[in-house]
Write a protein that holds these residues in place. Sequence first.
Motif, PDB file in Angstrom:
ATOM      1  N   ALA A 120       0.839  -1.192   0.000  1.00  9.05           N
ATOM      2  CA  ALA A 120       0.000   0.000   0.000  1.00  9.05           C
ATOM      3  C   ALA A 120       0.876   1.244   0.000  1.00  9.05           C
ATOM      4  O   ALA A 120       0.600   2.230  -0.709  1.00  9.05           O
ATOM      5  N   ALA A 121       1.953   1.183   0.796  1.00 11.34           N
ATOM      6  CA  ALA A 121       2.858   2.322   0.835  1.00 11.34           C
ATOM      7  C   ALA A 121       3.445   2.570  -0.543  1.00 11.34           C
ATOM      8  O   ALA A 121       3.533   3.718  -0.998  1.00 11.34           O
ATOM      9  N   MET A 122       3.828   1.497  -1.208  1.00  6.39           N
ATOM     10  CA  MET A 122       4.419   1.661  -2.530  1.00  6.39           C
ATOM     11  C   MET A 122       3.408   2.241  -3.508  1.00  6.39           C
ATOM     12  O   MET A 122       3.736   3.059  -4.353  1.00  6.39           O
ATOM     13  N   LEU A 123       2.184   1.823  -3.366  1.00 11.19           N
ATOM     14  CA  LEU A 123       1.150   2.353  -4.256  1.00 11.19           C
ATOM     15  C   LEU A 123       0.983   3.842  -4.027  1.00 11.19           C
ATOM     16  O   LEU A 123       0.955   4.646  -4.962  1.00 11.19           O
ATOM     17  N   HIS A 124       0.900   4.207  -2.755  1.00  5.87           N
ATOM     18  CA  HIS A 124       0.731   5.619  -2.470  1.00  5.87           C
ATOM     19  C   HIS A 124       1.961   6.407  -2.905  1.00  5.87           C
ATOM     20  O   HIS A 124       1.835   7.525  -3.398  1.00  5.87           O
ATOM     21  N   LEU A 125       3.129   5.766  -2.753  1.00  3.45           N
ATOM     22  CA  LEU A 125       4.366   6.410  -3.187  1.00  3.45           C
ATOM     23  C   LEU A 125       4.269   6.746  -4.676  1.00  3.45           C
ATOM     24  O   LEU A 125       4.578   7.854  -5.117  1.00  3.45           O
ATOM     25  N   THR A 126       3.789   5.770  -5.438  1.00  3.83           N
ATOM     26  CA  THR A 126       3.699   5.967  -6.878  1.00  3.83           C
ATOM     27  C   THR A 126       2.719   7.093  -7.222  1.00  3.83           C
ATOM     28  O   THR A 126       3.056   8.035  -7.946  1.00  3.83           O
TER      29      THR A 126
ATOM     30  N   THR B  68      -0.697  -6.543  -9.826  1.00  2.00           N
ATOM     31  CA  THR B  68      -0.062  -7.696 -10.470  1.00  2.00           C
ATOM     32  C   THR B  68       1.454  -7.597 -10.350  1.00  2.00           C
ATOM     33  O   THR B  68       2.140  -8.596 -10.237  1.00  2.00           O
ATOM     34  N   LEU B  69       1.932  -6.371 -10.374  1.00  3.39           N
ATOM     35  CA  LEU B  69       3.383  -6.211 -10.285  1.00  3.39           C
ATOM     36  C   LEU B  69       3.880  -6.388  -8.845  1.00  3.39           C
ATOM     37  O   LEU B  69       4.763  -7.197  -8.572  1.00  3.39           O
ATOM     38  N   ILE B  70       3.274  -5.635  -7.961  1.00  6.02           N
ATOM     39  CA  ILE B  70       3.805  -5.579  -6.605  1.00  6.02           C
ATOM     40  C   ILE B  70       3.235  -6.679  -5.745  1.00  6.02           C
ATOM     41  O   ILE B  70       3.916  -7.295  -4.937  1.00  6.02           O
ATOM     42  N   GLY B  71       1.985  -6.914  -5.870  1.00  8.91           N
ATOM     43  CA  GLY B  71       1.354  -7.909  -5.019  1.00  8.91           C
ATOM     44  C   GLY B  71       0.007  -7.394  -4.564  1.00  8.91           C
ATOM     45  O   GLY B  71      -0.326  -6.223  -4.782  1.00  8.91           O
ATOM     46  N   GLY B  72      -0.709  -8.270  -3.913  1.00  6.99           N
ATOM     47  CA  GLY B  72      -2.077  -7.933  -3.555  1.00  6.99           C
ATOM     48  C   GLY B  72      -2.168  -6.836  -2.522  1.00  6.99           C
ATOM     49  O   GLY B  72      -1.232  -6.597  -1.770  1.00  6.99           O
ATOM     50  N   LEU B  73      -3.314  -6.133  -2.526  1.00  9.53           N
ATOM     51  CA  LEU B  73      -3.528  -5.082  -1.559  1.00  9.53           C
ATOM     52  C   LEU B  73      -4.831  -5.378  -0.839  1.00  9.53           C
ATOM     53  O   LEU B  73      -5.759  -5.949  -1.412  1.00  9.53           O
TER      54      LEU B  73
END
Lengths: 642, 497, 172, 538, 101
Positions: free
Chosen positions: A326-332, A494-499
């Motif tokens: 989730a952090a990575m998603l928000h980072l993006t 799909t890239l990072i993993g499920g959220l």
Amino acid sequence: MEKLITIEILTGAALLTPLISFLLCLLIPVRFSWVVTIVAPILLLISTSISIYLFVVVPNNTSLLISIEWFHVAQYSFNGNVEINRLSILMMPLVTMISFLVHLYSIGYMVGDNGTKRYFAMLGFFTFSMLGIVLSDNLLMIFIFWELVGFSSYMLIGHWIEKPASASAAKKAFIFNRIGDAGFLIGIMIVWANTQTFDLQEILHMSEIYSWQTAASLCIFCGVIGKSAQFPLFTWLPDAMEGPTPVSALIHAATMVAAGVFLLSRVFPLFTDASLQVVAVVGAATALLAALSALNQFDIKKILAYSTISQLGLMVTAVGVGSANAAMLHLTTHAFFKACLFLGAGSVIYALQIANRQTENFDVQDIRNLGGLRKKLPTTFFTFIIAAASLAGIPFFSGFISKDSIITSIWYWSGNTFSWRWLLLVAIFVVSFITVLYTFRMVWFIFFGKEKQSASAVTEPPWILRVPLLILASASVWFFIAWSPFNPSGWFTTLIGGLPDSILVTSISGGLVLLAFVTAWFVYTYKKTQIKSLRILQNGFDLDIAYQKLVGQSTVQLATVAETVDRKWIDGFIHVAAYAQVSVAHVVLWFDKYIIDSSVNAVAWLAGVAGSFTRSFQAGKIQLYIFWAVAGLIIFLFFILI
Amino acid sequence: METGLSETLELITKSILYILPEVILAAGIVTVILIGLATKNKSQNLIVWVTLLLFAASLIFTILNWSLYTSPVQLFAGMIRSDDFSALFKILFDVAGILTVLMSMTNDEIRETKFKSEYYALILSAVLGAHLLTMSMNFILVFLALELLSISSYVLAGFSTNKKGAEGSLKYFLFGSVASAIMLYGFSILFGLTGTLDFSSGDFVDRLLNNQTPLVFVAGLMTLAGFLYKIAAAPMHPWAPDVYEAAPMPVVAFLSVVPKLAGIAVLTKFTLAINLFGQSNFDWQIILSIVAILSITVGNFSALWQTNPKRMMAYSSIAQSGFLLIGVVCFSIQGIQFMLFYGSVYLLVNFAVFFGLQFFEKNNVNSIPSFSGWGRSHVMVSVVMFIGFIALAGIPPTAGFTAKLFIFTSLWSAYEQSGKDILAWLLVFGLLNTVVSLFYYLKIPYYSFIKTSEKIESPKKTNPENYLALVLVALVLLLFIRPDLLMGWLNRINFVL
Amino acid sequence: MKLIMIIFYVLEVIAGLSAVCILFTRNIFYGALFLIVCLLSISGIFILLNAEFLAVTQILIYTGGVLLLIVFGVMVTGKLLGKPLVVNNKYWLLGCILGASVFATLPKLFSDVKFYSNNSALTPEGYNSINQIGILFMTDYVLPFEVTGILLLIALIGAAVSISAFTLFKKL
Amino acid sequence: MSQYLLSSLIFTPIAAALFVLFIPNEAKKTFRIVTLAISAIQLGLLIFIIHQTKDSTFSSFLLTEKANWFSIDLGTWGVLQAEYFVGIDGLSFSMVTLTVLIMLIAGISSWTIDKNVKGYFILLWILNGAIVGTFVALDFLLFYLFFEFMLLPMYFLIGIWGGPKREYASIKFLLYTIFGSILILIVLIALYLSVQNPDVQDRVVHTFNLIHMTDAANYITGSILNPDKGWMIGAHSARWWAFVLLFIGFAIKLPAVPLHTWLPDAHVEAPTPISVILAALLLKVGAYGLLRIAYPIFPDIATSLSWFVALIGVISIIYGALNALASKDLKRLIAYSSVSHMGFVLLGLASVTTEGVSGAVYQMFSHGIISALLFLIAGVLYDRTQDRMINNYSGLSSKMPMYFTIALIGFFASLGLPGFSGFIAEIMILLGAFRSFSANGLIHESFAIVATAGLILGAAYFLWALQRMFFGPFYIKSEIKPSQLVDLDKREYSMLLPLVLLILVFGIFPQILLDYINPFAQHFTDSVLNAVRTIQNP
Amino acid sequence: MFPVEHILYLSALLFSVGLMIIIIKQNAIMVLLGIELLLNAANLNLVAFNQLQPQTFTGQMFALFVIVVAVCEAAVGLAIVLRVYKYYQTSILSEISELKE
């Protein structure tokens, strides 16, 4: 196999092109400094294209290790391994793309600056270092690039050398980072003492959890606190806004400060439960304090800076609750919309500076001086409002999806029974509420309301400033992340993993945002009188104490408290520490000068006194000589015989 | 009795061959005086060259005489003994004599004096006294040789044409007479205790061994007083600074080397005897250690604040006596060998320094602060002096360092063998004083190189003696690089004392 | 025998007393005279101790030579100044400490000691000490004898140099 | 030729000094050219050395030259033997390389020397030879000789060609270092009294050989420094005292707090090239002495006192940095930063881990080039304005942009930015120091942790100075015209750029040097720890 | 046989009185007298000890040489005193002290 080699080469190319850009920029003679404005963006474009190509081409679950030994001491190797995995494959295009857009933007923004060479060189160097962090599979290498981004940040914040404020801001940024890095370094030492390797491949795949990991991970987290401007080391980031605005967009919003969050995700397996709880608490506290601060700013860039801190706090909290994805998603998402916001602010500043060249002492960054710019700067307004919506977490924008997934993770983490974790959840809700408030306030003051005198001569900046804005804004819409505006699953998952996903939380947070929006609209738009009174009152305050008197409303009051804590206590503590340090240093110098030195002198003096004592027998009287000689003999005699 | 007499006379005539260097010197005294009378002291060069020739002859015969004996030879009914130990010292004295004469050649005070032949005759007689002193084995001859050396020195010290010269001479005389009288009293008591005046004889040692009373110690100490006065060691040192300050430069150089080495030679022989080969009730090692500590400390500390270079060198020579004494304190053959090495180096270095000081004296540089800036205009002589000073201080790369190293080594081994604390203290004091000594040894180089001065007089070009000093310094450096050149030689010598 | 002992003691007392008198007199001239008395009595003791040659030498050289020199010196220095020949004393205390400690120590030490003696064969009658001394001078003691010669020469030269310096610089 | 490589390296400059005695003082150009020629020859020799040793491992001594210097028979007491014994291992090699490089730079920097050129260059060359000699000597006496030999030329170089307070500074320098060398001398005497040459069986041959001294078997039974049954002096063994004396002696040179106060004065007053040599080379001699002599010869004491060495190291780091922060004089600041950086060497050394020791040696090398660069930077400014006070400048970057760039590089290199050689060294030292507790238990982890504070302080004082001097509006207090404040000239580039390049090369490709250092470090740690084991459990 | 101890006591007396004269008396010539006393004290010893081995003359011979030396010393000493007197116009020792620190 053949393909892998290509990937290696391409990765290398993507990594090194910015470095080449850096070197070229340095080597091009000053006379031809205009060349750099062409060369640097082109090289970055190449890097970006390669990154995007890799992003597309490399399969999702690849973990490709390129082993390079840097040096070795005895049997210990210090590797410069490059790992291409899901995180780096995500970060590479992100970094290069934003960097490229900032390069592009800077061509227009930095026109007429006599430090262009240095500027583009450092941008290239920064991109290289940032890619280094992203690609390294080695804790030491990450640390090295970590420091190097700090250096480029220093250089870019201090870009306007003649401005004293920028120099001190640059210094402050570097030193704050160094403090964090010292912690990071201790973490590295703990890891080394226990594993004798820095390869993340080995460190992260250990079979059991050791007790030293808590200490190590907390120390590494210190580095994150410094770099990602977390509580209590966040005050450097607002100051860092003294640098050119594109730099703020690239380094202090989108990439470098997010490197902390990236690092947390990267070494996530190293963290133990205990350390994760610390991470979560620190993140939440940062998010809350910074959000309150943001609500209290008038400088457009400072609002954005505090908002960045607040968002970074959110991400850190997400990691702390165990949802690095989730952090990575928000980072993006944050990278894009915050870069867009900064560049938008930059184009406002640019436009107003051009328009108000004759006006002295005109602070273009003060939102109180702005207003009603939506007609003058339509493109900027359009992109800005999209990015702002994304920041505020309005549904149908990327920010909503990412923030939602963070809140969902915290929701799950806080559990069903009441515990202190609920407090954290509440705090995060408050943060997302305030986020809407300050975003609305900022947008409202800049683009809505009456058109000011200052805005009269404003025209849209050139296209080269607007194109990046458009690209970044388009990336802030929901479909950039996922097809569904309420569900994060898409290419990212799909890239990072499920959220984690929960319709309940999604609706709660959506509702909250709407409520906040309404509140903000009510406060700033409907009750215009209040805004006016606010503005009138502001004219009398240039001191913090006076500022406190202004605020009657609870939120504003809270915000003031937060800022006072920030200024008086945290910064003040650093100042006191610095003063104490300097005065200790003076005491030490004094000690050095008078005690240690004078002890040497005292020895010399004693020798002299002894000398004058022995000389005193030498009065020139021969009979005394004889007396002393014979007496000496007699003393000998008695000495031996008795 | 009658046959014994003729045999004795025959032996005496044979003995003359062994004392050929001394005979040459004695004859030289008369020759020089006669030349002086004949030329009315006008022909300086002739006198100088004759003196040089005499010293050279003495030197050569001393070396040649070495082949005469493989073991020590008793001469003149045990009055003197010709051995390696004394031969070495004699060589040093002759070298010192040659250097003194060379130094005197260019000294203004000596050139202007009316008594050139007397001056050189006195130097010859002083060296003769030193020769005899190192060879003598009998208190009578010790006393006579010492007086010969002393009386010559008293007059030499007064060769300055000024007031101070007379005063220095008087002080030297009074102090010296008292010291030698005390020494004589010691001799008389020792004679009473042993019934013999030959202190190297077995009788002397045996009878002392059987009769070890405090009086032995008193007598020994009184005797030592005379020797310590000769080497200017504490507490018999106070005369040195005043005398050095007053005397002409070549005489100072001479006094700082020849009487000192002669004194240390006889002191070595005497203490070995009085120590009864370690069986004495009284620890002479401790006495000499205390004397050495005192000398080193008093010499170094007093030298610190001196502004007159000669005075400073006087104190330095007191301290150096202390270091020489360390070699004796060890009571071992190594100690004496190293002491000889030290003494040889000391001779070379001291003369090098005094050559330099004389050069500056000629240019009216009479106090240490007035050396300011001279190092830059007169690089060679200043560098020579500088090397001399660091050699005196005992810093590499000079033989001064090697000598100190050797001396301390022998001291250490003495300490290891005997375990006496005083020796360890001596070592500590010696080392610490090496640091202290730097303070003043580097004073002149400090002023001449680092301080600057506006008023440097026009240099007197071509100073041949400076080149001589250079040669001496080169020797000192050579001895550092190859100490075995000298030590090997010293090692081969058969030391039967 | 007894008379000789009395003479011996008397001579000793005279020698000692006159020495002490030198210490207490303030006139150099008297001092020199006391010294003559002292040395003469010592030479008397020498005679009693079978050292006739020595005693004669003592009288000739000391009382005749040395003291003449000294008296001459006293006259010269006294005349030049025209001041009374009074000597001032200084450092009384230091001198007394020194003298007392020496005089306190030495006799004590002497009395405790048995000196080396070899009197198994007493002096034979008619033993001619002067003859023996003469032979010794030419045999066993020939080197000291010669050295003494050189010493005298050097003393001569030295004294001459010093005195000539004195005459040379009269103008000063 | 290859037989006498090291000797030629030592004696080339000394021979030149003798040769040049006959050239008149006025021929300034000749001296400059000869200086360059010497450095060129030395560089050539160095390259030849590298070529010669490329197939050898550097854990043992290579290119050894051994000749009897003197041997003196002491009768019953044995033979006293001193040798001319030189050789290089990894440590020596890195230091010799550093010396050759720095001497080249210092030679170029010396072109500005105007007064008494002949004397200056002769002293410089003697210094050159002495420093190389110190780094290759394997005989304690020879080492001591060169060690002392450095002292006096340095004294005069500071004293004659220095700044206004040169007299005070030079005397202070001399006294401190002489004091130190006396302490070393005491140990020297005690050591050679205790050690015999194992190659000679039939009699006791006392030797100065440093390699023999490291072997406990070579100590004479009953001698003062015998590891098994040494003497006791007071409460401690004689070996303990000997190590302490050696440590103090070398710590003065290093310099470690509280024995460092000669350094700022000497640095400030010395002319630029001499400051460079002082910081880059002379300080290394102290560390070299500890690595070559104190630790290998007294491993038992050294390891038991490691905590103390580390403590002194950490104190130096922090104290030096604090002082640097309070310094108003640029050269003083750099001098104190040297104290701080040399503290790291002590810390790495005390850890006795491979990486710690490698780091210490690397730090010696790296500090050598970095401090040289920093002093040259200070010198460039001083040449123009005769003013070193930081507060008397502001905004220099606008007038001297290239100078600013180089200064920036120098400052950041010194504060340990990755990519520069200092970082590699410091990180290895810290890693080693931290691991020491778990690896061999010598020093506690907290030392390494406290030492990291030094990094923060380092950033603080360098950046503060950078901010005051180069940022902001242009201003200088000095009364020269701004037009005289020109940017770097060619000569200055020729000194500064090679150093910058070296710093970068050794920061990015550390393996180049580590290939030489590693074998040494490994051999060092193994032998020290083994020796301790054998001494404790014979 | 005369008691040797008596002569020794006398010599000790002469010796200490000589030393006192040397230190106390201010006139250089008086100091010379003191030195003569010292030498005579030694001579007394030598002769007295010679009595203990009457068949030899060692002590006496020594005493003879001592007397000669005393003459030389007296001659040189007096010459030096006179020279000093010329320069300083005094023979008071404490006034002859230009050579000092």
